[in-house]
Design an enzyme around this catalytic site. Structure first.
Site, short mmCIF file in Angstrom:
data_model
loop_
_atom_site.label_atom_id
_atom_site.label_comp_id
_atom_site.label_asym_id
_atom_site.label_seq_id
_atom_site.Cartn_x
_atom_site.Cartn_y
_atom_site.Cartn_z
N LYS A 135 30.25 -38.14 -14.22
CA LYS A 135 30.15 -38.17 -15.68
C LYS A 135 29.59 -39.51 -16.18
CE LYS A 135 33.86 -34.79 -16.47
NZ LYS A 135 35.13 -34.54 -17.18
N TYR B 83 30.75 -26.55 -21.75
CA TYR B 83 32.19 -26.64 -22.06
C TYR B 83 32.61 -25.62 -23.12
CZ TYR B 83 33.15 -30.78 -19.17
OH TYR B 83 33.35 -31.64 -18.11
N ASN C 86 36.89 -39.39 -17.53
CA ASN C 86 37.58 -39.26 -16.24
C ASN C 86 36.63 -39.11 -15.05
OD1 ASN C 86 36.82 -36.68 -16.81
ND2 ASN C 86 38.84 -35.78 -16.73
N HIS D 50 33.62 -34.24 -12.78
CA HIS D 50 33.97 -32.84 -13.05
C HIS D 50 34.02 -32.07 -11.74
CE1 HIS D 50 33.67 -28.70 -14.53
NE2 HIS D 50 32.73 -28.53 -13.62
N GLU E 189 28.29 -22.56 -13.25
CA GLU E 189 28.00 -23.97 -13.53
C GLU E 189 26.83 -24.48 -12.68
OE1 GLU E 189 32.59 -25.12 -14.78
OE2 GLU E 189 31.71 -26.04 -13.00
#
Ligand code: ATP
Ligand code: MG
Length: 143
Positions: free
Chosen positions: A10, A50, A113, A116, A127
């Protein structure tokens, strides 16, 4: 059980130059990289990715964060890939993630964070298609 999962390094982790360490970590855990690229997500693309979280309070912040800089989607392969990868990355909130997990090592907080991981075989398939064309995948999965 499918062998595929999608990882995304990310924007926070890319910005901080953790990419190399995270890829080493993933490789040492036995995952094979089948496709990889660096992209800056558009708002549209991040919202699509998302979509399941659209009604959540953190959705707008999540989209802003995911479009704040380049990220690195990676299609990975290993036996039982989805579960194995979720174990490797640890809990969504790094404060709750186990020692040695990627989020424990590199994440800032529950939003930023670092990485993913797909949460089911079906979502892994969707995805991976979100980021990689059929051709990109065919070449690499057969090679
Ligand atoms: P990911 O889908 O990115 O692998 P996850 O499956 O561990 O993460 P999800 O519940 O799917 O967690 O949430 C997607 C992402 O939304 C999280 O990784 C995080 O970046 C952000 N997020 C989740 N919960 C919160 C929260 N309570 N506050 C802020 N951001 C959150
Ligand atoms: Mg998730």
């Amino acid at each position: 059980m499918s062998k595929k999962t999608l990882a995304i390094i990310k924007p926070d982790a890319v910005k901080k130059n953790y990419t190399g360490q995270i890829i080493t970590n993933i490789s040492e855990a036995g995952f094979k990289i089948k496709a990889m690229k660096m992209v800056k997500l558009t708002t549209n693309s991040a919202e699509g990715f998302y979509e399941v979280h659209r009604e959540r309070g953190f959705f707008r912040d999540l989209i802003e964060y995911m479009t704040s800089g380049p990220c690195i989607p990676i299609a990975l392969e290993k036996e039982n890939a989805v579960d194995e990868f979720r174990k490797l990355i640890g809990a969504t909130d790094p404060a709750k993630a186990e020692k040695g997990t990627i989020r424990k090592l590199f994440a800032v907080n529950i939003q930023e964070n670092a990485i993913h991981g797909s949460d089911s075989d079906d979502n892994a398939e969707k995805e991976i298609s979100h980021f990689f064309s059929r051709n990109e995948l065919l070449e690499n999965y057969n090679g």
